[in-house]
Scaffold this motif. Structure first.
Motif, PDB file in Angstrom:
ATOM      1  N   GLY A   8       0.833  -1.202   0.000  1.00 50.68           N
ATOM      2  CA  GLY A   8       0.000   0.000   0.000  1.00 50.68           C
ATOM      3  C   GLY A   8       0.863   1.244   0.000  1.00 50.68           C
ATOM      4  N   LEU A  76      -7.183  -0.746   4.097  1.00 55.12           N
ATOM      5  CA  LEU A  76      -5.978  -1.318   3.473  1.00 55.12           C
ATOM      6  C   LEU A  76      -5.732  -2.738   3.990  1.00 55.12           C
ATOM      7  CD1 LEU A  76      -3.762   1.914   3.552  1.00 55.12           C
ATOM      8  CD2 LEU A  76      -4.658   0.780   1.496  1.00 55.12           C
ATOM      9  N   VAL A  81      -3.111  -5.531   2.516  1.00 56.07           N
ATOM     10  CA  VAL A  81      -1.866  -4.753   2.557  1.00 56.07           C
ATOM     11  C   VAL A  81      -1.061  -5.112   3.819  1.00 56.07           C
ATOM     12  CG1 VAL A  81      -0.887  -2.433   2.833  1.00 56.07           C
ATOM     13  CG2 VAL A  81      -2.724  -2.845   1.170  1.00 56.07           C
ATOM     14  N   LEU A  84       3.367  -1.033   4.065  1.00 55.73           N
ATOM     15  CA  LEU A  84       2.681   0.249   3.894  1.00 55.73           C
ATOM     16  C   LEU A  84       3.697   1.402   3.857  1.00 55.73           C
ATOM     17  CD1 LEU A  84       0.148   1.877   3.590  1.00 55.73           C
ATOM     18  CD2 LEU A  84      -0.229   1.733   6.065  1.00 55.73           C
ATOM     19  N   THR A  86       4.387   5.342   3.181  1.00 56.13           N
ATOM     20  CA  THR A  86       3.650   6.601   3.158  1.00 56.13           C
ATOM     21  C   THR A  86       4.584   7.727   2.724  1.00 56.13           C
ATOM     22  OG1 THR A  86       4.085   7.229   5.453  1.00 56.13           O
ATOM     23  CG2 THR A  86       2.221   5.765   5.058  1.00 56.13           C
ATOM     24  N   ALA A 194      -1.169   1.355  12.165  1.00 54.17           N
ATOM     25  CA  ALA A 194      -0.580   0.352  11.261  1.00 54.17           C
ATOM     26  C   ALA A 194       0.050  -0.774  12.067  1.00 54.17           C
ATOM     27  CB  ALA A 194       0.459   1.008  10.342  1.00 54.17           C
ATOM     28  N   TYR A 201       5.329  -0.536   8.385  1.00 46.65           N
ATOM     29  CA  TYR A 201       5.061   0.856   8.001  1.00 46.65           C
ATOM     30  C   TYR A 201       6.350   1.673   7.983  1.00 46.65           C
ATOM     31  CZ  TYR A 201       2.974   5.575   8.791  1.00 46.65           C
ATOM     32  OH  TYR A 201       2.600   6.895   8.721  1.00 46.65           O
TER      33      TYR A 201
END
Ligand SMILES: CSC[C@H]1O[C@H](OP(=O)(O)O)[C@H](O)[C@@H]1O
Ligand code: ADE
Length: 288
Positions: A8, A76, A81, A84, A86, A194, A201
């Motif tokens: 994701g 997600l 997912v 992840l 970002t 997350a 993450y």
């Protein structure tokens, strides 16, 4: 509905779509926490399925306080997912972190006060968050930014403020005195949620300004968006490298995948029905 999208990407300010993502479908997902920020776009890069979600919505309609963080993470998670990535615009709190550079932070100080910050309202769950940005994914991001020849800062503490107004000079100096490197408004509760959802993450931070501690050079939205605009193609190139570099198949080697193993304090028989039903995608493997 797609169930097997392992990667994701959450886009921040100025990143509302990813060019070059071969779009396969767009998902309008309802979650127990309401709608996510926007429909989730599923695409493919190098044969790998990727979900993209613009954090503030397609029209930047969600302020940092009102981003539906829990719905975003739930949605997600519901499509599979695990990894992840970002992207976030940040202010720089250090001279050497020049606007236009990239940074891959490794720590967070959470100053937010107005946001639901756990997936679990009805039960007691205590995940470990000593490394909120996961080292396994951070390493991938760092190598990919370096490979693009972009100046990147490895590590540093991201202060997450509530906003939406920017800091005062006294606050900015306080954050600098704490030794923090970056200031933003969105990494929390995103990183914590997350981890609660057992995802790996990490963040590509885009320093856009020197916040307000540099004399007469104070952040405003036009400065932020100008630096983002200049960097969008760099971000796109980095993401194109990141997707094939993600270690698919090694999820079990990432401790985030077992973050809840010893974290759930509430006895199974005391877990309310709402939580059982709506958080089954997270808790199911532990409470049956
Ligand atoms: C547009 S300036 C402030 C805004 O930008 C950052 O957003 P994101 O982290 O989603 O890139 C910052 O956190 C504020 O929300
Ligand atoms: N100076 C700053 N403070 C908070 N969030 C930001 N996002 C970009 N620059 C920022």
């Amino acid at each position: 509905m797609s169930q097997n999208v392992p990667i994701g990407i959450i886009g921040g300010s100025g990143l509302y779509e990813i060019e070059g993502l071969n779009i396969v479908e767009t998902l309008d997902i309802d979650t127990p926490f309401g709608k996510p920020s926007a429909p989730i776009v599923i695409g493919e890069i190098d044969g790998r399925r990727v979900a993209f979600l613009p954090r503030h919505g397609q029209h930047h309609q969600h302020s940092p306080t009102h981003v539906p963080y829990r719905a975003n993470i739930w949605a997600l998670k519901s499509i599979g997912v695990f990894w992840l990535v970002t992207v976030s615009a940040v202010g720089s709190l250090k001279e050497e972190i020049v606007p236009g550079h990239f940074a891959i932070p490794d720590q967070i100080i959470d100053k937010t006060v107005k946001r639901p910050n756990s997936m679990f309202d009805e039960i007691a769950v205590h995940v470990g968050l000593s490394r909120p940005f996961h080292p396994m994914l951070r390493d991938v991001l760092l190598e990919c930014v370096k490979a693009e020849g972009i100046t990147v800062h490895d590590g540093g503490t991201y202060v997450c403020m509530e906003g939406p107004a920017f800091s005062t000079i006294a606050e900015s100096e306080l954050h600098r005195a704490w030794g923090a490197s970056l200031i933003g408004m969105t990494a929390m509760p995103e990183a914590r949620l997350a981890r609660e959802a057992e995802m790996c993450y990490a963040t590509i931070a885009l320093p856009t300004d020197y916040d307000v501690w540099h004399e007469d050079d104070h952040v405003d939205v036009s400065k932020v968006m100008e630096i983002i605009r200049q960097n969008v193609s760099n971000v796109r190139r980095v993401l194109k490298r990141v997707i094939p570099a993600i270690p698919l198949g090694k999820e079990a080697e990432c401790d985030a995948s077992q973050a809840l193993q010893y974290a759930i304090m509430t006895k199974p028989e005391a877990i309310p029905e709402w939580t059982r039903q709506n958080l089954d995608i997270i808790l199911g493997k532990y409470i049956g």
